[in-house]
Design a protein around this motif. Structure first.
Motif, short mmCIF file in Angstrom:
data_model
loop_
_atom_site.label_atom_id
_atom_site.label_comp_id
_atom_site.label_asym_id
_atom_site.label_seq_id
_atom_site.Cartn_x
_atom_site.Cartn_y
_atom_site.Cartn_z
N ARG A 58 0.84 -1.21 0.00
CA ARG A 58 0.00 0.00 0.00
C ARG A 58 0.88 1.26 0.00
N ARG A 59 1.94 1.22 0.77
CA ARG A 59 2.83 2.38 0.86
C ARG A 59 3.51 2.64 -0.50
N ILE A 60 3.86 1.56 -1.19
CA ILE A 60 4.46 1.72 -2.52
C ILE A 60 3.45 2.34 -3.48
N SER A 61 2.22 1.83 -3.46
CA SER A 61 1.22 2.33 -4.41
C SER A 61 0.81 3.77 -4.12
N GLU A 62 0.96 4.21 -2.87
CA GLU A 62 0.69 5.61 -2.56
C GLU A 62 1.72 6.52 -3.24
N PRO A 87 1.41 5.47 -7.97
CA PRO A 87 0.05 5.01 -8.27
C PRO A 87 -0.05 4.10 -9.48
N LEU A 88 1.00 4.06 -10.32
CA LEU A 88 0.97 3.22 -11.51
C LEU A 88 1.87 1.99 -11.38
N ASP A 89 2.28 1.66 -10.16
CA ASP A 89 3.09 0.46 -9.94
C ASP A 89 2.17 -0.75 -9.96
N ALA A 90 2.08 -1.40 -11.13
CA ALA A 90 1.13 -2.50 -11.32
C ALA A 90 1.40 -3.66 -10.36
N GLN A 91 2.67 -3.94 -10.11
CA GLN A 91 3.01 -5.07 -9.22
C GLN A 91 2.49 -4.81 -7.80
N ALA A 92 2.74 -3.58 -7.29
CA ALA A 92 2.29 -3.27 -5.93
C ALA A 92 0.77 -3.31 -5.83
N LEU A 93 0.08 -2.77 -6.82
CA LEU A 93 -1.38 -2.76 -6.82
C LEU A 93 -1.93 -4.18 -6.90
N ASP A 128 -10.97 -3.14 -6.47
CA ASP A 128 -10.55 -1.78 -6.80
C ASP A 128 -9.05 -1.71 -7.09
N PHE A 129 -8.25 -2.37 -6.24
CA PHE A 129 -6.81 -2.40 -6.47
C PHE A 129 -6.47 -3.15 -7.76
N ALA A 130 -7.17 -4.28 -7.99
CA ALA A 130 -6.89 -5.07 -9.19
C ALA A 130 -7.21 -4.28 -10.45
N LYS A 131 -8.32 -3.52 -10.42
CA LYS A 131 -8.69 -2.73 -11.60
C LYS A 131 -7.66 -1.61 -11.85
N ARG A 132 -7.16 -1.02 -10.78
CA ARG A 132 -6.11 -0.01 -10.96
C ARG A 132 -4.84 -0.62 -11.54
N ALA A 133 -4.52 -1.83 -11.08
CA ALA A 133 -3.35 -2.52 -11.62
C ALA A 133 -3.54 -2.82 -13.10
#
Length: 910
Positions: A783-787, A790-796, A813-818
């Motif tokens: 979560r801290r990485i994705s904050e 925001p476009l780090d697909a692996q973290a999301l 929601d996280f999967a769709k962002r990824a």
């Protein structure tokens, strides 16, 4: 027919008489006569040749070249036409073409050979290749020892080597033998001027004009001499004399434009240069003047195009590159400016002005450390009290990082009105990580230069580094108010939008700039990079990069980007083809040879890659990189003896190179030569005491030796040094391996407090948590990485998976962002399907999982998950089919074992 012939009263031309007219300074009369004759009989080779000569004398060079080539095509001997054609190329400053077409040319006529070799020597000299020029002159004098033009060129080359007295003696000897030799008097004037004898130079040029009042070179030399002395009155007077003698000569018009620009009439200068360019002119001097006029008229895009042409015509010349770099810097095209300056930086020594220009480009790119080093180097090359003081101040800051050195720089920045000292001070502060002091220095520069767009840009960069996004955004917007097309500000705003997940808005910014400037290099590269990693996205990025290559054939950046894209897409064969074409187009660019070697290696052509890196080593003898590339390839081939040899070559080329020492230590460890590996680590520490690398290397070796206390001591030293991110991960892992969990956590917390943006460390912590099946901690790290990204697909994607694993909400929601960050990624589609299933949306889950399977039909794990979803939905037939197909795939043994268990359970239901 008879009547037509009777009406043609034009008498036949006498070539000998016309040649005398040209030699006697009456080229205009000769050209009129020749044109009349050629209207009647256009295929007369001798007359075409004479017209070419006459046009050359009149300065109508492109037209002269056309006539000379016609004469050649009509059968006139090359020994006759060749030297005049070479003169036409020389007058157009097409030096490279001249040497490629006529080097090593010889004719049966010794005089023609000597003349051609002298012209070739002139072209080589203009390209900065004195050795080949001297060889060409020697060849000319071998064929005809008394060839005066060759003797004069030999004298000119002596002067270029620093032997001015000897050169002057040689010219004087020619003048004694031929007192009416115009070229000798002009050269003598040039040599006297170079020695500071202005009055002697003026006398020589005036003597040349007494020999021939319409001597273009003598008039031009006198005007240039007066302008160099800021004597515009004398320059104007000399130009009036030139206009009287040569009213229609393009050089007369050229100096009219130059004088107009000097007195502030940029519009007249632009009108004249535009007219000359439209008439077919295109020599470097004209293009530089036209570019300067466009800059004065605030037309940087047109100036850039003109100066780029000048660089293309004379790639070895200093001034075109220096002027183009200044334009690129002003427009925020920092990488293009760096590439433009790089060929000059390879000279020994580089031009003095090139160093501060490169320093500014590096500073504006955020490389404050390199910028500061370049500013120091520039100061050491300059003369004058302020520059010496600046050099001393920089040296004190480097040797004694106390406040006194910076105070000296600050004092100088208050004296310096141009802003160079301010930029040096900003670089020094940023290189030391002193953002508040850098901002104060930027404020001082803004007070001096409020109109300077780079002030707002620099402030925005510093605020961005401090994670103050809103404040940075305001600065970039302020920069765009000054210049709506300033690329770095556009890129800064786009970067903020990307950090906020506004991908479409960032893309729109670059597309808007491309609408205004279709050939804008950085905008095109940025758009290519922002394309999604799909088949369509790769195709779109490829198209953009090919457009950039077509628009900027002399720059390596778009070619390197295309090669990188093809390698990333695993299109290795095409990457090789692109790299090979790039090396042909830009044979002197080391980065392209490096890219070719890497492409060949990726394509399995290992020996060809090794050969390419060998060529690169010849191009960059002081670089360890090509040898290290070879070493890595030899290690893959299990040829460790060859790898060791390559490492030795790397360290000979670049003693103390960290990468070379690290690879050498790795080979020593493999050979169980741990003392040797430790010695290499110590050598790295000795040579780079402020860097973490050598101490981290020692830590690795100590761990292998089983001495964990010594390893910990070395790693704790490393994390206090520069570039210590890898050492921090190593120390944390060492503490965990020593069962010191609490201490490891304290170190991790402390490190992240001081380095909150260390994403690799956060990934490291997340992976360690996953290995311990500590799902909650892993989730928090991702979560801290994705904050932050925001476009780090692996973290999301991993966050979504962990939420499913813990039966927590929000996974989809996280999967769709990824998926938005990495479209059509089968692994992310699989996670999204699991997220939907976890949320009770089974039909959506099945639909998404089918898409995942269609994207990667050979992945057995995807079919296993597909079968589980079918079982959950009650569709056992489709589940059996999916499990049956999995057996035919190259799935993992665990996946196949689980599939068999599921099949057994399905069969037991009947």
């Amino acid at each position: 027919m008879w009547l037509l012939q009777a009406c043609d009263s034009t008498p036949p031309a006498d070539p000998v008489a016309i040649a005398r007219l040209i030699d006697g300074g009456e080229a205009a009369t000769a050209s009129i006569e020749l044109k009349n004759q050629l209207q009647v009989k256009p295929d007369q080779a001798q007359l075409r040749f004479l017209l070419g000569r006459a046009l050359l004398e009149l300065g109508e060079v492109p037209a002269a070249e056309i006539e000379l080539r016609r004469a050649l095509s009509l059968g006139l001997p090359e020994a006759t036409v060749g030297p005049q054609l070479a003169r036409a190329l020389l007058a157009q400053q097409r030096y490279k073409q001249l040497t490629e077409d006529f080097a090593n040319t010889s004719y049966a006529d010794a005089s023609a050979t000597a003349e051609m070799n002298t012209l070739v020597a002139t072209a080589f000299r203009q390209q900065g290749n004195l050795t080949e020029a001297e060889q060409a002159v020697a060849s000319a004098l071998t064929h005809k020892p008394d060839h005066v033009p060759a003797q004069l060129m030999q004298a000119s080359l002596k002067a270029a080597r620093g032997h001015e007295p000897q050169a002057l003696a040689m010219v004087s000897a020619v003048i004694r033998k031929e007192p009416e030799n115009l070229q000798a008097w002009v050269l003598q004037g040039q040599l006297l001027y170079a020695q500071g004898d202005n009055s002697g130079a003026v006398d020589s040029f005036n003597r040349a004009l007494r020999i021939r009042t319409d001597s273009v070179s003598a008039h031009a030399a006198l005007i240039a001499l007066h302008l160099a002395g800021a004597d515009t009155t004398s320059a104007q007077r000399q130009w009036l004399a030139m206009q009287k003698a040569l009213p229609n000569n393009p050089r007369t018009r050229l100096y009219e434009a130059k004088l107009a620009l000097l007195r502030g009439d940029a519009k007249l200068a632009r009108d004249i240069t535009t007219e000359l360019l439209r008439g077919g002119g295109g020599n470097v001097e004209l293009l530089l003047l036209a570019g300067a006029a466009e800059l004065t008229m605030k037309s940087p895009a047109r100036a850039e195009a003109l100066l780029s042409r000048a660089v293309g015509i004379a790639p070895q010349a200093e001034m075109p590159r220096l002027m183009l770099a200044q334009v690129l810097l002003h427009s925020g095209q920092y990488q293009a400016a760096i590439e433009t300056l790089n060929p000059l930086m390879h000279r020994d020594p580089p031009p003095a002005l090139a160093i501060p220009l490169l320093a500014q480009a590096k500073l504006m790119q955020g490389d404050a450390k390199t910028a500061d080093q370049l500013f120091q180097r520039a100061a050491a090359r300059q003369t004058g009290s302020n520059e010496i003081t600046l050099a001393a101040a920089r040296a004190r800051v480097r040797l004694d990082p106390g406040e006194a050195g910076f105070e000296e720089l600050r004092t100088l920045s208050r004296i310096d009105k141009g802003g160079d000292a301010d930029l040096a001070l900003i670089s020094a502060h940023l290189a030391r990580g002193q953002a508040p002091l850098a901002l104060a220095a930027i404020d001082e520069l803004a007070r001096k230069k409020p109109e300077m767009v780079q002030v707002d840009e620099l402030r925005g960069q510093v605020l961005l580094q401090q994670k103050k996004l809103e404040a940075a955004q305001r600065e970039f917007e302020r920069a765009l108010q000054k210049n709506p097309q300033h690329y770095p500000a556009i890129a800064g705003l786009a970067g903020i939008e990307l950090a906020q997940g506004k991908h479409a808005a960032a893309v729109a910014r670059f597309e808007a700039l491309r609408t205004q400037q279709p050939a804008h290099l950085q905008a095109t590269l940025a758009l290519a990079e922002l394309q999604p990693e799909t088949v369509e996205g790769v195709a779109a990025a490829t198209k953009l990069l090919k457009e950039a290559i077509a628009a900027h054939p002399d720059l390596s950046a778009p070619r390197l980007a295309l090669i990188e894209l093809q390698l990333h897409s695993q299109d290795y064969k095409q990457a090789v083809a692109t790299a090979q074409a790039a090396v042909v187009a830009l044979p002197g660019e080391p980065a392209l040879h490096d890219a070719l070697g890497q492409a060949l290696s990726a394509n399995g052509e290992v020996q060809q890659a090794i050969n390419t890196f060998g060529q690169l080593a010849g191009m960059t003898p002081s670089s360890a990189v090509p040898h290290l590339r070879v070493a890595e390839l030899q290690m893959k081939k299990q040829d460790f003896a060859a790898a060791r040899l390559a490492v030795r070559k790397a360290l000979n080329a670049e003693p103390g190179a960290v990468a070379g020492l690290r690879l050498g230590a790795a080979l020593a460890v493999r050979d169980k030569q741990l003392p040797q590996a430790l010695a290499m680590a110590k050598e790295a520490q000795k040579r780079h005491p402020d860097d973490a690398a050598g101490f981290a290397m020692e830590g690795e070796v100590r761990v292998i030796m089983g001495d964990k206390p010594a390893a910990e001591l070395a790693l704790r030293q490393a994390v206090s040094k520069r570039d210590a991110a890898q050492a921090a991960r190593q120390l944390h892992q060492l503490l965990l391996s020593d069962s010191r969990q609490a201490e490891a956590e304290r170190f991790a917390s402390s490190w992240l407090t001081r380095h909150p943006g260390d994403i690799p460390f956060l990934h490291h912590l997340a992976e360690r948590a996953l290995a311990r099946e500590n799902w909650s901690d892993a989730e928090q790290h991702y979560r801290r990485i994705s904050e932050q990204r925001p476009l780090d697909a692996q973290a999301l994607n991993n966050t979504a998976w962990l939420l499913v694993k813990q039966s927590k909400p929000g996974a989809s929601d996280f999967a769709k962002r990824a998926l938005k960050a990495s479209p059509d990624n089968p692994a992310i589609l699989n996670t999204l399907a699991q997220s939907y299933a976890h949320e009770g949306q089974l039909s959506k889950a099945i639909e998404v999982q089918r898409r995942a399977v269609s994207m990667a039909p050979e992945m057995g794990s995807l079919r296993l998950e597909m079968a589980k979803l079918y079982i959950a939905s009650g569709d056992l037939a489709l589940a059996r089919d999916a499990l049956g197909q999995l057996e035919k795939l190259k799935a993992s043994p665990l996946a196949k074992a689980e599939a068999r268990q599921l099949l057994a359970k399905l069969d037991s239901r009947h």
